[in-house]
Design an enzyme around this catalytic site. Structure first.
Site, PDB file in Angstrom:
ATOM      1  N   SER A  40      -3.026  -9.169  -0.036  1.00 50.28           N
ATOM      2  CA  SER A  40      -4.264  -9.111   0.764  1.00 50.28           C
ATOM      3  C   SER A  40      -4.030  -9.244   2.263  1.00 50.28           C
ATOM      4  CB  SER A  40      -5.205 -10.242   0.346  1.00 50.28           C
ATOM      5  OG  SER A  40      -5.961  -9.858  -0.739  1.00 50.28           O
ATOM      6  N   ASN A  43      -3.622  -4.614   6.601  1.00 52.47           N
ATOM      7  CA  ASN A  43      -2.723  -3.584   7.151  1.00 52.47           C
ATOM      8  C   ASN A  43      -3.374  -2.839   8.316  1.00 52.47           C
ATOM      9  OD1 ASN A  43      -4.283  -2.751   5.016  1.00 52.47           O
ATOM     10  ND2 ASN A  43      -2.582  -1.895   3.839  1.00 52.47           N
ATOM     11  N   CYS A  44      -4.707  -2.750   8.274  1.00 55.50           N
ATOM     12  CA  CYS A  44      -5.394  -2.040   9.367  1.00 55.50           C
ATOM     13  C   CYS A  44      -5.254  -2.791  10.694  1.00 55.50           C
ATOM     14  CB  CYS A  44      -6.875  -1.862   9.037  1.00 55.50           C
ATOM     15  SG  CYS A  44      -7.137  -1.157   7.406  1.00 55.50           S
ATOM     16  N   PRO A 278      -5.624   5.737 -22.005  1.00 58.01           N
ATOM     17  CA  PRO A 278      -6.851   4.929 -22.037  1.00 58.01           C
ATOM     18  C   PRO A 278      -6.634   3.451 -21.725  1.00 58.01           C
ATOM     19  CG  PRO A 278      -6.229   5.668 -24.260  1.00 58.01           C
ATOM     20  CD  PRO A 278      -5.312   6.360 -23.312  1.00 58.01           C
ATOM     21  N   ILE A 280      -4.670   2.561 -19.062  1.00 61.28           N
ATOM     22  CA  ILE A 280      -4.182   2.460 -17.668  1.00 61.28           C
ATOM     23  C   ILE A 280      -5.200   3.045 -16.669  1.00 61.28           C
ATOM     24  CG2 ILE A 280      -2.315   3.007 -16.062  1.00 61.28           C
ATOM     25  CD1 ILE A 280      -0.417   3.277 -18.405  1.00 61.28           C
ATOM     26  N   LEU A 283      -6.068   3.481  -8.901  1.00 57.99           N
ATOM     27  CA  LEU A 283      -7.019   3.524  -7.780  1.00 57.99           C
ATOM     28  C   LEU A 283      -6.285   3.508  -6.443  1.00 57.99           C
ATOM     29  CD1 LEU A 283      -8.524   0.034  -7.064  1.00 57.99           C
ATOM     30  CD2 LEU A 283      -6.823   0.316  -8.839  1.00 57.99           C
ATOM     31  N   ASP A 285      -4.940   4.589  -2.569  1.00 59.85           N
ATOM     32  CA  ASP A 285      -4.262   5.722  -1.925  1.00 59.85           C
ATOM     33  C   ASP A 285      -3.510   6.614  -2.915  1.00 59.85           C
ATOM     34  OD1 ASP A 285      -5.099   4.637   0.427  1.00 59.85           O
ATOM     35  OD2 ASP A 285      -3.097   4.277   1.262  1.00 59.85           O
TER      36      ASP A 285
HETATM   37  P1  FAD Z   1      -2.157  -0.847  -0.441  1.00 58.29           P
HETATM   38  O1  FAD Z   1      -3.204  -1.621   0.180  1.00 58.29           O
HETATM   39  O2  FAD Z   1      -1.130  -0.239   0.450  1.00 58.29           O
HETATM   40  O3  FAD Z   1      -1.459  -1.760  -1.509  1.00 58.29           O
HETATM   41  C1  FAD Z   1      -0.422  -1.278  -2.324  1.00 58.29           C
HETATM   42  C2  FAD Z   1       0.541  -2.418  -2.627  1.00 58.29           C
HETATM   43  O4  FAD Z   1       1.237  -2.092  -3.798  1.00 58.29           O
HETATM   44  C3  FAD Z   1       1.570  -2.592  -1.541  1.00 58.29           C
HETATM   45  O5  FAD Z   1       1.531  -3.883  -0.993  1.00 58.29           O
HETATM   46  C4  FAD Z   1       2.874  -2.332  -2.243  1.00 58.29           C
HETATM   47  O6  FAD Z   1       3.916  -3.189  -1.814  1.00 58.29           O
HETATM   48  C5  FAD Z   1       2.528  -2.617  -3.685  1.00 58.29           C
HETATM   49  N1  FAD Z   1       3.405  -1.904  -4.641  1.00 58.29           N
HETATM   50  C6  FAD Z   1       3.727  -0.578  -4.627  1.00 58.29           C
HETATM   51  N2  FAD Z   1       4.571  -0.308  -5.656  1.00 58.29           N
HETATM   52  C7  FAD Z   1       4.762  -1.454  -6.324  1.00 58.29           C
HETATM   53  C8  FAD Z   1       5.544  -1.814  -7.453  1.00 58.29           C
HETATM   54  N3  FAD Z   1       6.278  -0.905  -8.112  1.00 58.29           N
HETATM   55  N4  FAD Z   1       5.545  -3.098  -7.855  1.00 58.29           N
HETATM   56  C9  FAD Z   1       4.786  -4.019  -7.211  1.00 58.29           C
HETATM   57  N5  FAD Z   1       4.062  -3.759  -6.118  1.00 58.29           N
HETATM   58  C10 FAD Z   1       4.039  -2.481  -5.689  1.00 58.29           C
HETATM   59  N6  FAD Z   1      -7.657   2.467   6.291  1.00 58.29           N
HETATM   60  C11 FAD Z   1      -8.915   2.488   6.791  1.00 58.29           C
HETATM   61  O7  FAD Z   1      -9.851   2.831   6.063  1.00 58.29           O
HETATM   62  N7  FAD Z   1      -9.162   2.111   8.088  1.00 58.29           N
HETATM   63  C12 FAD Z   1      -8.172   1.717   8.911  1.00 58.29           C
HETATM   64  O8  FAD Z   1      -8.426   1.362  10.073  1.00 58.29           O
HETATM   65  C13 FAD Z   1      -6.847   1.706   8.429  1.00 58.29           C
HETATM   66  N8  FAD Z   1      -5.826   1.344   9.239  1.00 58.29           N
HETATM   67  C14 FAD Z   1      -4.576   1.268   8.714  1.00 58.29           C
HETATM   68  C15 FAD Z   1      -3.539   0.834   9.550  1.00 58.29           C
HETATM   69  C16 FAD Z   1      -2.262   0.720   9.053  1.00 58.29           C
HETATM   70  C17 FAD Z   1      -1.160   0.286   9.968  1.00 58.29           C
HETATM   71  C18 FAD Z   1      -2.009   0.990   7.688  1.00 58.29           C
HETATM   72  C19 FAD Z   1      -0.636   0.810   7.143  1.00 58.29           C
HETATM   73  C20 FAD Z   1      -3.022   1.440   6.848  1.00 58.29           C
HETATM   74  C21 FAD Z   1      -4.302   1.580   7.350  1.00 58.29           C
HETATM   75  N9  FAD Z   1      -5.365   2.037   6.572  1.00 58.29           N
HETATM   76  C22 FAD Z   1      -6.632   2.086   7.071  1.00 58.29           C
HETATM   77  C23 FAD Z   1      -5.133   2.496   5.194  1.00 58.29           C
HETATM   78  C24 FAD Z   1      -5.485   1.435   4.188  1.00 58.29           C
HETATM   79  O9  FAD Z   1      -4.791   0.277   4.491  1.00 58.29           O
HETATM   80  C25 FAD Z   1      -5.127   1.957   2.788  1.00 58.29           C
HETATM   81  O10 FAD Z   1      -5.891   3.092   2.537  1.00 58.29           O
HETATM   82  C26 FAD Z   1      -5.401   0.922   1.730  1.00 58.29           C
HETATM   83  O11 FAD Z   1      -4.684  -0.253   1.975  1.00 58.29           O
HETATM   84  C27 FAD Z   1      -4.995   1.487   0.358  1.00 58.29           C
HETATM   85  O12 FAD Z   1      -5.116   0.500  -0.625  1.00 58.29           O
HETATM   86  P2  FAD Z   1      -4.159   0.526  -1.898  1.00 58.29           P
HETATM   87  O13 FAD Z   1      -4.510  -0.639  -2.742  1.00 58.29           O
HETATM   88  O14 FAD Z   1      -4.188   1.852  -2.519  1.00 58.29           O
HETATM   89  O15 FAD Z   1      -2.715   0.354  -1.300  1.00 58.29           O
END
Ligand code: FAD
Length: 828
Positions: A40, A43-44, A278, A280, A283, A285
């Site tokens: 948590s 990252n933004c 079914p 899995i 969600l 990115d």
């Molecule tokens: P994430 O939040 O990236 O989480 C994925 C996690 O899964 C990571 O921590 C990774 O380490 C973990 N993981 C991956 N593979 C494995 C594995 N095999 N085993 C265990 N853990 C694993 N979006 C906006 O809407 N507005 C913004 O202003 C914005 N600014 C951003 C700025 C930056 C610098 C960054 C990096 C991103 C930004 N984003 C922004 C994008 C936004 O952060 C992502 O769209 C969002 O976090 C995606 O959520 P997620 O859960 O898919 O992935």
């Protein structure tokens, strides 16, 4: 026995799923596996900690594993990477990255939220120690460490997307030299080319070396620095590179487990966020979603959708059956002082899908103010809306200083509820002068778009002008002559809107006309005048000259860039020269302040002119203004007056300029050919206003101006008070019947028993245009020569005492002598 849910990924999507799941069911066993050190984290916010706006690193850590566990009873395991998924056995293989132990964890339901990862193509030299990506806390720490320890001065960001631009701004905030290289011809891909031009201008204004339409060929380390060789052959030598050219889904685990992926590697899910297994869910990115507008499959990596999908996944795990309704790509970014936002489709998307302008969709650009123009802090924004021919809103983009976030959210909401441009007209939005206008920008989009669709005001775009001109269309500029002098579309003719009815005879009804003004409002009025007078084919230029000039100037279209009010002064050689001049600032210098906020163009420049008139050479004036045109106008004006702009910019609330008064008198004064003269014959209110606007504008440019008031024109410069003067019969009749001073003047058209004049005065007040009485005073203060014609005073029985202070009496010879030294001579 209770269900066991294993979640892969502990940030946006993963943590949202876990928290909602616990709120849904107290008994489910939840394990959240995260390969990184943190869960948590924001990252933004990473770029802003690098730049120092977010000072405390800990503020980025929204939750610790311990606190998350305590609140949600979730078994959080950081530094635990999932290596593989066994769908048959319903287990995952996990590696504890601290101990290197590999273990197996069983699940009933598995949730994949592994996110995406920055693209790092196999470019030669990409593994240099000076090249960084930014995606997590570790990356951020590495960048900060490098800047601190390596005496970094010159940096380059590769990629002009959200993160690249945010990094450019934050590196700039650290006073580092920044270049930004972008392969496309514009930054910020979610907005269109025309909307991006203002962003380019702004970034260049902030001294970012913006290189467009060029990509990296290879990197090469040279004595501790990195040389970037671009495809064009251009080279940059920098101390640090941030690579930010896009992201790809982290879907390796899903792929190896045989889950269905799309061509771009996105995990395919149904509307319940369920994969083809079914047990899995997936969600964030990493998944392919449905585009809310096109209903086609797409990948849109944003934090909002990931968080909302987490809630949906958690609900479906406990059997609530909720569906994801699609992503419309609403996003926003801060680009230095600007805000750039968009929602839905842009024109590039539509063109890629084979759609045609005017056939499948229309675009509208307007430049409304963020709040009432007369209240401080009103900044114009560029607001582009795209809609289909039934009026359904397909997308919106806004670039501006204030209020952009609010406006884009209204548009996004309207779209979510299937809104049309007709619905925008009816929106009742909160209004008080500090926040909006009684007709909010969204209402204005509705009104204007409706006029487009029902044929009341057909529009064309900046990029259609050339073809229309080639096809014989006349380009008609309906701004004032003064505005046209500062820049106009090539080969356009200028007839001011208020003079158009009188000049209809010089126009050919059988020709096609494209009308433009500054932003489109006067163009609309002029279009209606022509249409009502039988002109068949007339168009208004969407966004007016503001959009046209900004696009052509900033996209390097030198053939068309004619304006001196260009929103980007980089194409103006005079300004370039001035910018490069070494500055010598005397710290002992006497400084004055001038607050020109709330004044509309040319108000701030006139105020500066007046103030600097009282200052001595070497003294400095600090001016603040809210008119965005001020930024370029002040440089042009100072240059023309022999003054120097030492500093200028935007401080988040106002535009500011520090102007050093020069020692030499403006060159134009000694150049008699530059003088302006006008005969004011009419006592119509509108004509009197126009004459003083021109006079004051020319005086502010340092020109000598002579106004010769004759016959009815004398009424404009009479005092308002009644004078008890003895007059013979006819002069005393004239005195009774004619207006006594500017306040009693009538409009030449639409006077409507005085209502029209009141309306004009009301509008002038609303738009912060000074009253006629104020303009007259300003003209006298600015040294405009106001001459009352002796001969017509005698004929009309006007006594010298009836005229306002500051008027000289003179004959035609005085006027003609001035006219000989003038390059403009008007008869009004
Ligand atoms: P994430 O939040 O990236 O989480 C994925 C996690 O899964 C990571 O921590 C990774 O380490 C973990 N993981 C991956 N593979 C494995 C594995 N095999 N085993 C265990 N853990 C694993 N979006 C906006 O809407 N507005 C913004 O202003 C914005 N600014 C951003 C700025 C930056 C610098 C960054 C990096 C991103 C930004 N984003 C922004 C994008 C936004 O952060 C992502 O769209 C969002 O976090 C995606 O959520 P997620 O859960 O898919 O992935």
């Amino acid at each position: 026995m209770s269900k066991k849910v294993v979640i892969i990924g502990g940030v946006a999507g993963g943590a949202s799923t876990a928290a909602r799941l616990r709120r849904n069911d107290e008994n489910i066993e939840i394990i959240m596996l995260e390969k990184g050190k943190y869960i948590s984290f924001a990252n933004c916010g990473l770029p802003y900690h690098i730049g120092g706006s977010i000072q405390e690193r800990d503020n980025l850590l929204l939750q610790t594993p311990e606190a998350f566990n305590q609140r949600f009873n979730v078994d959080v395991r950081v530094l635990n990477e999932v290596l593989s998924i066994d769908r048959e056995k319903k287990t995952v293989e996990v590696k504890n990255l601290e101990t290197n132990e590999v273990y197996t964890e069983a699940y009933d339901t598995l949730v994949l939220s592994p996110g995406s990862t920055p693209i790092q193509p196999p470019i030669k030299g990409i593994d240099s120690e000076n090249i960084f990506i930014l995606w997590n806390m570790d990356h951020m720490d590495q960048i900060i460490e490098h800047i601190k320890t390596k005496n970094i001065k010159k940096t380059a960001v590769i990629g002009g997307g959200f993160i690249g631009i945010e990094m450019a701004e934050n590196l700039h905030d650290l006073k580092l030299d920044v270049s930004l290289v972008e392969m496309a011809d514009q930054v910020m891909a979610p907005v269109d080319f025309d909307m991006a031009q203002g962003i380019h201008a702004h970034m260049r204004d902030k001294n970012v070396n913006l290189i467009l339409s060029d990509g990296v060929n290879y990197f090469e380390d040279v004595n501790g620095q990195t040389k970037i060789v671009l495809n064009s052959g251009k080279e940059l030598l920098v101390d640090m590179v941030i690579l930010s050219i896009g992201v790809k889904a982290q879907s390796g685990l899903a792929k190896n487990a045989g889950l269905t992926l799309n061509q771009r590697g996105g995990i395919v899910v149904d509307k319940f966020m369920l994969t083809n297994d079914p047990s899995i869910y997936a969600l964030g990115d990493a998944v392919e979603i449905e585009h809310f507008v096109t209903k086609e499959q797409a990948m849109i990596p944003l934090a909002g959708p990931a968080n909302k999908q987490g809630r949906i996944v958690a609900d479906n795990i406990v059997g609530k059956k909720t569906t994801y309704k699609g992503t419309q790509g609403t996003s926003i970014a801060k680009v230095f002082d600007l805000t750039v936002a968009n929602t839905g489709l842009n024109e590039k998307d539509l063109k890629r899908a084979g759609k045609e302008l005017h056939k499948d969709y229309e675009t509208l650009i307007i430049h409304p103010k963020s709040n009432a123009g007369y209240y401080p802090g009103a900044f114009p924004m560029t607001f582009k809306t795209i809609f289909d021919l039934e009026g359904k809103i397909l997308g919106a983009q806004i670039v501006g200083y204030n209020g952009v976030d609010k406006r884009i959210d209204v548009m996004a909401t309207a779209m979510r509820f299937g809104g049309t441009i007709y619905d925008l007209k009816d929106l009742e939005l909160a209004y008080a002068p500090p926040f909006s206008s009684a007709k909010a920008p969204e209402n204005m989009v509705g009104f204007t778009a409706e006029n487009m669709l029902n044929g009341v005001c057909p529009m064309v775009n900046w990029h259609e002008i050339d073809a229309l001109q080639a096809d014989g269309a006349v380009i008609l500029d309906v701004r004032t002559a003064e505005e046209a002098e500062l820049g106009a579309i090539k080969d356009s003719i200028n007839i001011e809107v208020d003079d158009l009815r009188n000049k209809l005879g010089v126009l050919d009804k059988n020709k096609k006309y494209v009308i433009y003004c500054a932003v489109g409002i006067r163009g609309y009025i002029a279009l209606r005048i022509l249409k009502e007078n039988g002109f068949k084919e007339v168009y208004n230029l969407t966004g007016g000259y503001s959009t046209y000039n900004c696009v052509v100037c900033n996209s390097g279209d030198d053939d068309h860039c004619t304006g001196t009010t260009c929103c980007n002064d980089v194409c103006d050689p005079d300004v370039q020269k001035e910018l490069q001049m070494p500055r010598q600032i005397n710290t002992e210098v006497v400084e004055f302040d001038l607050n020109a906020c709330g004044l509309a163009c040319p108000g701030p420049i006139r105020a500066v002119y007046q103030k600097m008139g009282d200052m001595n050479p070497g003294e400095v004036l600090n001016v603040t203004a809210t008119d965005p045109g001020f930024k370029s106008d002040i440089r042009k004006w100072a240059h023309s007056q022999g003054n120097e702009v030492l500093d200028s910019g935007f401080d988040g609330k106002t535009f500011y300029a520090k102007v050093l008064k020069g020692g030499e008198a403006p060159k134009h004064d000694s150049h008699p050919g530059n003088n302006k003269t006008m005969v004011v014959f009419s006592d119509d209110l509108d004509r009197a206003i126009a004459s003083f606007i021109i006079a004051n504008g020319a005086a502010a440019m340092g020109r000598k101006v002579t106004m010769f008031f004759t016959f009815w024109g004398l009424n404009v410069i009479k005092k308002h008070e009644k004078m008890n003067l003895k007059k013979s019969l006819i002069p005393s009749m004239f005195s009774k019947m004619l207006p006594r001073g500017s306040k009693q003047l009538k409009l030449s058209k639409m006077h409507m028993g005085g209502i029209g004049s009141k309306m004009i005065r009301g509008l002038m007040n609303e738009y912060n245009v000074d009253s006629l009485e104020m303009m007259i005073k300003q003209a006298i203060d600015a040294g405009v020569n106001i001459i009352a014609c002796n001969m017509s005073m005698d004929l009309m029985g006007v006594h010298e005492d009836e005229l306002i202070e500051g008027v000289q009496l003179g004959g035609v010879a005085t006027y003609l002598a001035e006219g000989e030294e003038a390059d403009i001579n008007l008869f009004i």
